[in-house]
Motif scaffolding. Sequence first.
Motif, PDB file in Angstrom:
ATOM      1  N   LYS A  61      73.339 -47.263  50.965  1.00 59.48           N
ATOM      2  CA  LYS A  61      73.531 -48.453  50.110  1.00 59.48           C
ATOM      3  C   LYS A  61      73.061 -48.136  48.683  1.00 59.48           C
ATOM      4  O   LYS A  61      73.694 -48.550  47.701  1.00 59.48           O
ATOM      5  CB  LYS A  61      72.733 -49.624  50.708  1.00 59.48           C
ATOM      6  CG  LYS A  61      72.682 -50.876  49.862  1.00 59.48           C
ATOM      7  CD  LYS A  61      73.975 -51.675  49.911  1.00 59.48           C
ATOM      8  CE  LYS A  61      73.910 -52.867  48.959  1.00 59.48           C
ATOM      9  NZ  LYS A  61      75.192 -53.354  48.507  1.00 59.48           N
ATOM     10  N   GLN A  63      73.114 -45.256  47.205  1.00 59.42           N
ATOM     11  CA  GLN A  63      74.138 -44.425  46.560  1.00 59.42           C
ATOM     12  C   GLN A  63      75.329 -45.268  46.110  1.00 59.42           C
ATOM     13  O   GLN A  63      75.884 -45.040  45.027  1.00 59.42           O
ATOM     14  CB  GLN A  63      74.582 -43.311  47.525  1.00 59.42           C
ATOM     15  CG  GLN A  63      75.424 -42.228  46.861  1.00 59.42           C
ATOM     16  CD  GLN A  63      74.768 -41.625  45.608  1.00 59.42           C
ATOM     17  OE1 GLN A  63      73.590 -41.269  45.637  1.00 59.42           O
ATOM     18  NE2 GLN A  63      75.499 -41.538  44.494  1.00 59.42           N
ATOM     19  N   GLU A  64      75.687 -46.265  46.920  1.00 57.60           N
ATOM     20  CA  GLU A  64      76.794 -47.164  46.533  1.00 57.60           C
ATOM     21  C   GLU A  64      76.450 -47.884  45.233  1.00 57.60           C
ATOM     22  O   GLU A  64      77.298 -48.050  44.362  1.00 57.60           O
ATOM     23  CB  GLU A  64      76.995 -48.246  47.607  1.00 57.60           C
ATOM     24  CG  GLU A  64      77.945 -47.868  48.706  1.00 57.60           C
ATOM     25  CD  GLU A  64      77.953 -48.935  49.802  1.00 57.60           C
ATOM     26  OE1 GLU A  64      77.859 -50.147  49.489  1.00 57.60           O
ATOM     27  OE2 GLU A  64      78.012 -48.523  50.983  1.00 57.60           O
ATOM     28  N   LEU A  65      75.189 -48.317  45.129  1.00 60.42           N
ATOM     29  CA  LEU A  65      74.761 -49.033  43.913  1.00 60.42           C
ATOM     30  C   LEU A  65      74.795 -48.093  42.702  1.00 60.42           C
ATOM     31  O   LEU A  65      75.205 -48.489  41.618  1.00 60.42           O
ATOM     32  CB  LEU A  65      73.359 -49.625  44.107  1.00 60.42           C
ATOM     33  CG  LEU A  65      73.277 -50.790  45.102  1.00 60.42           C
ATOM     34  CD1 LEU A  65      71.837 -51.097  45.487  1.00 60.42           C
ATOM     35  CD2 LEU A  65      73.938 -52.050  44.527  1.00 60.42           C
ATOM     36  N   ASN A  67      76.814 -45.520  42.402  1.00 58.38           N
ATOM     37  CA  ASN A  67      78.232 -45.287  42.104  1.00 58.38           C
ATOM     38  C   ASN A  67      78.862 -46.463  41.367  1.00 58.38           C
ATOM     39  O   ASN A  67      79.748 -46.272  40.533  1.00 58.38           O
ATOM     40  CB  ASN A  67      79.025 -45.020  43.389  1.00 58.38           C
ATOM     41  CG  ASN A  67      78.567 -43.743  44.069  1.00 58.38           C
ATOM     42  OD1 ASN A  67      77.857 -42.929  43.471  1.00 58.38           O
ATOM     43  ND2 ASN A  67      78.941 -43.559  45.326  1.00 58.38           N
ATOM     44  N   SER A  68      78.410 -47.668  41.697  1.00 64.73           N
ATOM     45  CA  SER A  68      79.018 -48.835  41.054  1.00 64.73           C
ATOM     46  C   SER A  68      78.295 -49.190  39.759  1.00 64.73           C
ATOM     47  O   SER A  68      78.526 -50.252  39.187  1.00 64.73           O
ATOM     48  CB  SER A  68      79.045 -50.025  42.008  1.00 64.73           C
ATOM     49  OG  SER A  68      77.722 -50.392  42.320  1.00 64.73           O
ATOM     50  N   ASN A  69      77.408 -48.293  39.328  1.00 60.53           N
ATOM     51  CA  ASN A  69      76.753 -48.470  38.023  1.00 60.53           C
ATOM     52  C   ASN A  69      75.860 -49.709  37.975  1.00 60.53           C
ATOM     53  O   ASN A  69      75.712 -50.352  36.934  1.00 60.53           O
ATOM     54  CB  ASN A  69      77.846 -48.564  36.954  1.00 60.53           C
ATOM     55  CG  ASN A  69      77.417 -47.914  35.663  1.00 60.53           C
ATOM     56  OD1 ASN A  69      76.336 -47.295  35.615  1.00 60.53           O
ATOM     57  ND2 ASN A  69      78.208 -48.055  34.626  1.00 60.53           N
ATOM     58  N   ALA A  70      75.282 -50.056  39.154  1.00 62.14           N
ATOM     59  CA  ALA A  70      74.462 -51.271  39.234  1.00 62.14           C
ATOM     60  C   ALA A  70      73.085 -51.086  38.602  1.00 62.14           C
ATOM     61  O   ALA A  70      72.434 -52.062  38.216  1.00 62.14           O
ATOM     62  CB  ALA A  70      74.302 -51.688  40.694  1.00 62.14           C
ATOM     63  N   SER A  85      67.978 -52.570  38.967  1.00 60.56           N
ATOM     64  CA  SER A  85      69.358 -53.031  38.783  1.00 60.56           C
ATOM     65  C   SER A  85      69.435 -54.013  37.621  1.00 60.56           C
ATOM     66  O   SER A  85      68.455 -54.693  37.305  1.00 60.56           O
ATOM     67  CB  SER A  85      69.885 -53.695  40.056  1.00 60.56           C
ATOM     68  OG  SER A  85      69.252 -54.939  40.256  1.00 60.56           O
TER      69      SER A  85
END
Length: 192
Positions: A61, A63-65, A67-70, A85
Amino acid sequence: MAPTPPVVVLSGPSGTGKSTLLKRLFAEHPDSFGFSVSHTTRAPRAGETDGVEYHFTTPEKFQELVNSNAFIEHATFAGRSYGTSLAAVRDVTSKGRACILDIEMEGVKQVKKKPELNAKFVFVKPPSVEELEKRLRGRGTESEEAVQKRLGQALKELEFAETPGIHDKIIVNGDLDRAYKELDEYIMAQLK
Ligand SMILES: Nc1ncnc2c1ncn2[C@@H]1O[C@H](COP(=O)(O)OP(=O)(O)OP(=O)(O)O)[C@@H](O)[C@H]1O
């Protein structure tokens, strides 16, 4: 509508007195400031609650954040990832409080790349490296090896802080009352 409260980034070598100064700032202005809740992949310790001390997150999760530039800044220490974030910062400022980020040099470099945050950068400097060493030892929370490591890192942070245009305000924390007054005046002026 009231303007959005500012984001203030406080950095400086370990042991220079950031926590001491911030504790006093929060105590004297209890409704003006907040810390954002960071994400981490480390496991919660006893007594820690998800969403309070941290947003506890799986590595996937996290890494997903990324990747989404969070994240406005993120880093990995000892195999665990930590990140701030944009949503966590906005959670604080949307409540009408200035968001204080107490982060290290690599985080500062990342936040610098987010001009839309309009952050103010404050660097807390020790009066000397010798005094910093004394405080780190005096705090009694570190092993000798950790003190040496923090001192090595401190030299890098002090060198980085010499880069022109990085910090909006540099405060030398020699006399605590004087340093606090300087910080208080600078930050309260940003809140106007
Ligand atoms: N102006 C000062 N004069 C003397 N001692 C100080 C002063 N400011 C802070 N100290 C002491 O120095 C030690 C380090 O301070 P503190 O823990 O606030 O540093 P810090 O910058 O938050 O460190 P870290 O980044 O590791 O969390 C503490 O024992 C604190 O009481």
